[in-house]
Design an enzyme around this catalytic site. Structure first.
Site, PDB file in Angstrom:
ATOM      1  N   SER A  21       0.821  -1.207   0.000  1.00 52.10           N
ATOM      2  CA  SER A  21       0.000   0.000   0.000  1.00 52.10           C
ATOM      3  C   SER A  21       0.863   1.268   0.000  1.00 52.10           C
ATOM      4  CB  SER A  21      -0.946  -0.060   1.206  1.00 52.10           C
ATOM      5  OG  SER A  21      -2.069   0.713   0.955  1.00 52.10           O
ATOM      6  N   TRP A  39     -10.043   0.332  -5.166  1.00 50.25           N
ATOM      7  CA  TRP A  39      -9.498   1.653  -4.797  1.00 50.25           C
ATOM      8  C   TRP A  39      -8.102   1.828  -5.402  1.00 50.25           C
ATOM      9  CZ3 TRP A  39     -11.258   6.068  -3.215  1.00 50.25           C
ATOM     10  CH2 TRP A  39     -10.478   6.964  -2.500  1.00 50.25           C
ATOM     11  N   HIS A  51      -7.598  -5.743   0.037  1.00 55.86           N
ATOM     12  CA  HIS A  51      -6.352  -4.984   0.191  1.00 55.86           C
ATOM     13  C   HIS A  51      -5.583  -5.516   1.404  1.00 55.86           C
ATOM     14  CE1 HIS A  51      -4.018  -1.290  -0.275  1.00 55.86           C
ATOM     15  NE2 HIS A  51      -4.150  -1.035   1.016  1.00 55.86           N
TER      16      HIS A  51
HETATM   17  C1  GTR Z   1      -5.327   4.651   1.666  1.00 54.99           C
HETATM   18  C2  GTR Z   1      -4.726   5.433   0.545  1.00 54.99           C
HETATM   19  C3  GTR Z   1      -4.034   4.500  -0.395  1.00 54.99           C
HETATM   20  C4  GTR Z   1      -3.153   3.500   0.321  1.00 54.99           C
HETATM   21  C5  GTR Z   1      -3.713   3.055   1.639  1.00 54.99           C
HETATM   22  C6  GTR Z   1      -2.732   2.393   2.612  1.00 54.99           C
HETATM   23  O1  GTR Z   1      -6.087   5.411   2.526  1.00 54.99           O
HETATM   24  O2  GTR Z   1      -5.757   6.114  -0.099  1.00 54.99           O
HETATM   25  O3  GTR Z   1      -3.312   5.236  -1.354  1.00 54.99           O
HETATM   26  O4  GTR Z   1      -1.879   3.978   0.461  1.00 54.99           O
HETATM   27  O5  GTR Z   1      -4.253   4.087   2.363  1.00 54.99           O
HETATM   28  O6  GTR Z   1      -1.561   2.716   2.663  1.00 54.99           O
HETATM   29  O7  GTR Z   1      -3.208   1.561   3.374  1.00 54.99           O
END
Ligand code: GTR
Length: 425
Positions: free
Chosen positions: A264, A355, A405
């Site tokens: 992420s 996302w 995710h």
């Molecule tokens: C979210 C963000 C993403 C991703 C994620 C993370 O809120 O929008 O770009 O980086 O966090 O790091 O878990």
């Protein structure tokens, strides 16, 4: 018997390939309609020869990412000091040796330094290849071993993760262990070096004031960040590179075989680290999304406008000027992937992680592949976004795993295979 045989056959012929793609949950102001994702032309990689790429084009593109996206890492930060603070030879029930290494900057005492946790397999007969990655929750969250010191640093508040008043609690032990399957990695013959990303600086708008960036800036917490100066992702990347520096001195690790990995926001960090630091022979981006592997010119899921509003501190200030105007940015994610070339790079998506724009993550790898071709190496050769749970690619690996995710054993199984394949060549 008949039944299980036919089941096996079904699996072998691609039952997975038929898994229907999950539908994204509508979110106001967010496009999840592929027909509206747009098809803007990507900036030209301007390819000529491998030599020209290495000597001219690659440095030009690296500079574009410094100027427009992540900012430039200052060169005068000082010499880091490495101290092994503890060694345990029978960690994880005898499977591994565990070391803690404190990295500090003696000339910059305002920075509290970082504590690296290194596991290497005891079964190894020589130095092992090693995965290097930051964690969201700290060493005590990665490991389930009770004697790992609890991080005392600032953390993002989270009820679910048992972070209270911005501090880790006993209940946070092991909470990130599913993302770091230590036994699986160690048994495959690899080491793991990790640290809490907040050791470098806290992940909040003001985190830099008490972290690395203020400590190394002449104006300290009064610094006004100019266009092209580094953001938090740049600082976390700097931390990863210092771990690579330490590993050059670590006898149990084969320092020629280091893989940088992150999930992420830390996947974005991993890509930026791999771009800047060639100590890392493999670069892995797990669900890195916008600002990472996802093409910014596609309007699908998170956009430049959304990310620079929510997390302006991750990037250099110039980057937010491309909110709603991605076409004006001289970079896109295929160039970030290409900065790893000819080193192998792996991009992972998750089927429920719309996302992060799975297709945009795939396409950056696909469009970086011509750079690998210059070096006589195959990147991603398929044209279509592959079916779920169907890894593709050679020097650019890609998969879109079932689920959300996250980082799972499935992801790690691919990374371990990928590293073995490339490093046994
Ligand atoms: C979210 C963000 C993403 C991703 C994620 C993370 O809120 O929008 O770009 O980086 O966090 O790091 O878990």
């Amino acid at each position: 018997m008949k039944l299980s045989l036919s089941l096996l056959l079904l699996l072998a012929t691609g039952l997975h390939a038929q898994t229907p793609a999950p539908k994204p949950k509508a979110r106001p102001g967010v496009n999840y309609d592929e027909a509206k994702a747009g098809n803007l032309p990507l900036p030209d990689l301007k390819l000529t020869t491998a030599e020209e790429w290495t000597t001219t084009r690659r440095p030009e593109i690296l500079k574009l990412f410094q100027d427009h996206v992540f900012g430039k890492t200052p060169e005068n930060i000082g010499t880091p000091k490495f101290e092994v603070t503890a060694t345990k030879r029978d960690a994880l029930g005898g499977l591994a040796t565990r070391k803690f290494i404190h990295i500090s900057l003696p000339d910059r005492p305002a920075w509290l330094g970082m504590d690296v946790m290194l596991y290497t397999p005891n079964a190894a007969t020589g130095p092992v290849p090693c995965f290097v990655g930051p964690s969201f929750g700290g060493n005590h969250a990665v490991s389930t071993e009770k004697d790992v010191p609890l991080s005392t640093r600032w953390m993002r508040e989270s009820k679910e993760k048992h972070i209270v008043d911005h501090k880790a609690t006993e209940a946070t032990r092991g909470t990130e262990s599913s993302r770091w399957p230590l036994e699986m990695i160690l048994k495959a013959g690899f080491g793991v070096a990790t640290f809490y990303y907040g050791d470098v600086e806290g992940d909040s708008a003001d985190g830099w004031k008490t972290g690395l960036r203020a400590a190394v800036s002449p104006d300290g917490a009064n610094t006004v960040w100019k266009d092209g100066e580094w953001g938090a992702i740049g600082a976390w990347s700097w931390g990863l590179s210092r771990v690579a520096d330490y590993l050059q001195t670590e006898k149990s690790v084969d320092s020629k075989h280091l893989a940088v990995i992150g999930h992420s926001r830390l996947g974005k960090t991993s890509l930026w680290t791999g771009a800047q630091d060639e100590h890392f022979g493999i670069v892995i981006s797990n669900d890195s999304g916008e600002g990472g592997a996802a093409l910014m010119r596609r309007d699908f899921g998170e956009t430049t406008a959304i990310i620079t509003k929510a997390f302006p501190h991750w990037f250099t200030s110039t980057y937010k000027s491309y909110a709603g105007n991605a076409a004006a940015c001289p970079t896109d994610a295929h160039m970030l992937i290409a900065l790893a070339a000819p080193r192998p790079v792996y991009i992972a998506s998750a089927a429920e992680d719309h996302w992060a724009d799975q297709k945009g993550e795939f396409l950056s790898g696909k469009h970086a592949s011509p750079v690998y071709a210059l070096f006589g190496k195959k990147g991603i050769v398929v044209d279509e976004h592959p079916a779920i749970d169907t890894p593709v690619g050679d020097f650019v690996g890609y998969h879109n795993r079932t689920g959300k995710h996250d980082v799972t054993d499935y992801d790690w199984a691919q990374y371990l295979q990928f590293a073995k394949r490339h490093w046994s060549k």
